[in-house]
Design an enzyme around this catalytic site. Structure first.
Site, PDB file in Angstrom:
ATOM      1  N   ASN A   1      35.454  31.911 -16.587  1.00  7.68           N
ATOM      2  CA  ASN A   1      36.069  33.059 -15.920  1.00  7.68           C
ATOM      3  C   ASN A   1      37.560  32.911 -16.150  1.00  7.68           C
ATOM      4  O   ASN A   1      38.205  32.064 -15.541  1.00  7.68           O
ATOM      5  CB  ASN A   1      35.735  33.042 -14.422  1.00  7.68           C
ATOM      6  N   TRP A   2      38.058  33.733 -17.053  1.00  5.07           N
ATOM      7  CA  TRP A   2      39.475  33.592 -17.446  1.00  5.07           C
ATOM      8  C   TRP A   2      40.426  34.111 -16.375  1.00  5.07           C
ATOM      9  O   TRP A   2      41.625  33.869 -16.437  1.00  5.07           O
ATOM     10  CB  TRP A   2      39.724  34.326 -18.769  1.00  5.07           C
ATOM     11  N   LYS A   3      39.898  34.884 -15.414  1.00  5.51           N
ATOM     12  CA  LYS A   3      40.741  35.468 -14.354  1.00  5.51           C
ATOM     13  C   LYS A   3      41.884  36.276 -14.981  1.00  5.51           C
ATOM     14  O   LYS A   3      41.688  36.864 -16.034  1.00  5.51           O
ATOM     15  CB  LYS A   3      41.233  34.368 -13.405  1.00  5.51           C
TER      16      LYS A   3
ATOM     17  N   HIS B   1      33.299  38.087  -7.033  1.00  3.82           N
ATOM     18  CA  HIS B   1      34.062  36.830  -7.004  1.00  3.82           C
ATOM     19  C   HIS B   1      34.848  36.776  -5.694  1.00  3.82           C
ATOM     20  O   HIS B   1      35.323  37.815  -5.212  1.00  3.82           O
ATOM     21  CB  HIS B   1      35.001  36.752  -8.207  1.00  3.82           C
TER      22      HIS B   1
ATOM     23  N   GLU C   1      37.750  35.989  -5.095  1.00  2.00           N
ATOM     24  CA  GLU C   1      39.102  36.565  -5.202  1.00  2.00           C
ATOM     25  C   GLU C   1      39.063  38.081  -5.059  1.00  2.00           C
ATOM     26  O   GLU C   1      39.968  38.688  -4.491  1.00  2.00           O
ATOM     27  CB  GLU C   1      39.748  36.123  -6.534  1.00  2.00           C
TER      28      GLU C   1
ATOM     29  N   GLU D   1      30.115  29.459  -5.376  1.00  2.00           N
ATOM     30  CA  GLU D   1      31.490  28.977  -5.503  1.00  2.00           C
ATOM     31  C   GLU D   1      32.113  28.786  -4.128  1.00  2.00           C
ATOM     32  O   GLU D   1      32.614  29.756  -3.532  1.00  2.00           O
ATOM     33  CB  GLU D   1      32.339  29.986  -6.288  1.00  2.00           C
TER      34      GLU D   1
ATOM     35  N   GLY E   1      40.078  26.280  -7.837  1.00  2.43           N
ATOM     36  CA  GLY E   1      41.464  26.086  -8.252  1.00  2.43           C
ATOM     37  C   GLY E   1      42.188  25.002  -7.473  1.00  2.43           C
ATOM     38  O   GLY E   1      43.400  24.872  -7.560  1.00  2.43           O
TER      39      GLY E   1
ATOM     40  N   SER F   1      36.409  24.085  -9.556  1.00  2.00           N
ATOM     41  CA  SER F   1      36.963  22.865 -10.138  1.00  2.00           C
ATOM     42  C   SER F   1      35.976  22.102 -11.020  1.00  2.00           C
ATOM     43  O   SER F   1      35.991  20.872 -11.054  1.00  2.00           O
ATOM     44  CB  SER F   1      37.538  21.962  -9.036  1.00  2.00           C
TER      45      SER F   1
ATOM     46  N   GLY G   1      36.684  28.182 -14.096  1.00  2.00           N
ATOM     47  CA  GLY G   1      37.968  28.873 -14.132  1.00  2.00           C
ATOM     48  C   GLY G   1      38.949  28.154 -15.040  1.00  2.00           C
ATOM     49  O   GLY G   1      38.880  28.260 -16.269  1.00  2.00           O
ATOM     50  N   GLY G   2      39.852  27.387 -14.446  1.00  2.00           N
ATOM     51  CA  GLY G   2      40.939  26.728 -15.180  1.00  2.00           C
ATOM     52  C   GLY G   2      40.518  26.017 -16.460  1.00  2.00           C
ATOM     53  O   GLY G   2      41.161  26.170 -17.505  1.00  2.00           O
TER      54      GLY G   2
HETATM   55  P1  13P Z   1      38.331  26.818 -11.038  1.00  2.00           P
HETATM   56  O1  13P Z   1      37.346  26.247 -12.035  1.00  2.00           O
HETATM   57  O2  13P Z   1      39.694  27.015 -11.612  1.00  2.00           O
HETATM   58  O3  13P Z   1      38.298  26.063  -9.748  1.00  2.00           O
HETATM   59  O4  13P Z   1      37.819  28.295 -10.698  1.00  2.00           O
HETATM   60  C1  13P Z   1      36.511  28.474 -10.322  1.00  2.00           C
HETATM   61  C2  13P Z   1      36.206  29.923 -10.299  1.00  2.00           C
HETATM   62  O5  13P Z   1      36.671  30.655  -9.444  1.00  2.00           O
HETATM   63  C3  13P Z   1      35.364  30.462 -11.369  1.00  2.00           C
HETATM   64  O6  13P Z   1      34.967  31.761 -11.111  1.00  2.00           O
END
Ligand code: 13P
Length: 249
Positions: free
Chosen positions: A10-12, A95, A97, A167, A173, A213, A234-235
């Site tokens: 997930n590149w956000k 998500h 967010e 999640e 994050g 994470s 994510g990251g």
């Molecule tokens: P991180 O892997 O950066 O913690 O993000 C997780 C996430 O929200 C994937 O959708």
């Protein structure tokens, strides 16, 4: 039949179109796998160049969001049909967010899930608790409520084909991964919830990811759990490490 693992990035809100293409090229050889489905969920403006950049590879492209209406006066929104026509196969829905910053609630998310299926997209439906909820001891009740509300009027056949991502919000994050036991406990509870609402075969088929994470160091242990069928990353999906997560064994 054993469930095939699925690892999605997930590149956000990261990667301009040109950076996106460069990342696809960097990852191309690293993410090759016969055993794992690989998905890049990318910002809307990156979809067209990324679809082009991954052509002929094992990577499928996903969107990070969509709207439930067919078309019309919804300035700034993107429809399921637009995603399909652009070559998108998956779409992240709900998500944390989006739930938090953009106030997306379960009634809206249920409409999005149904529209995604209608259009032929595979939803990656996210759920997860806050730290306060975990400390209050209501994690499993909360997750069950989210899953049940988001899947109202979704058929067993559809659920069997979809992806659910657990999640925990406190692990996103933050570098603070849920323990393997915590992640497995909730993913198992999600599967049990699907069995209760639908049936055992549907629960056996649905793929459940852990997200929060995930990195090259913890993926193998997390993905070895009986109810964890891969990760939503994510990251770590924005660097070469993503290849190590895909090839976690
Ligand atoms: P991180 O892997 O950066 O913690 O993000 C997780 C996430 O929200 C994937 O959708």
């Amino acid at each position: 039949m054993a469930r095939k693992k699925i690892v999605a990035g997930n590149w956000k809100m990261n990667m301009t179109p040109s950076q996106a293409v460069a990342l696809c090229n960097e990852l191309k050889d690293l993410v090759k796998s016969d055993e794992v489905d690989v998905v890049y969920c990318v910002p809307a403006v990156d979809i067209v160049p990324v679809v082009e950049a991954v052509k002929g590879s094992n990577v499928a492209v996903g969107a990070e969001n969509m709207y439930f209406e067919e078309k019309g006066a919804y300035t700034g929104e993107i429809s399921a049909a637009m995603l399909v026509d652009a070559g998108v196969k998956y779409v992240i829905i709900g998500h944390s967010e989006r739930r938090d910053y953009f106030k997306e609630d379960d009634v809206l998310l249920n409409k999005k899930v149904k529209k995604a299926f209608e259009a032929g997209l595979t939803p990656i439906l996210c759920c997860g608790e806050t730290l306060e909820q975990r400390e209050m001891g209501i994690t499993l009740d909360w997750i069950r409520m989210q899953i049940k509300s988001d899947l109202v009027d979704v058929t067993a056949e559809q659920v069997a084909s979809m992806v659910i991502a657990y999640e925990p919000i406190w692990a996103i994050g933050t570098g603070k991964t849920a323990t393997t036991e915590q992640a497995q406990e909730v993913c198992k509870a999600i599967r049990e919830c699907v069995a209760e609402v639908y049936d055992a075969a549907t629960a056996e088929a649905v793929r459940i990811q852990y997200g929060g994470s995930v990195n090259a160091g913890n993926a193998a242990e997390l993905f070895a759990q009986p109810d964890i069928d891969g990760g939503l990353v994510g990251g770590a999906s924005l660097k070469a490490d993503f290849g190590k997560i895909v090839n976690y064994k």
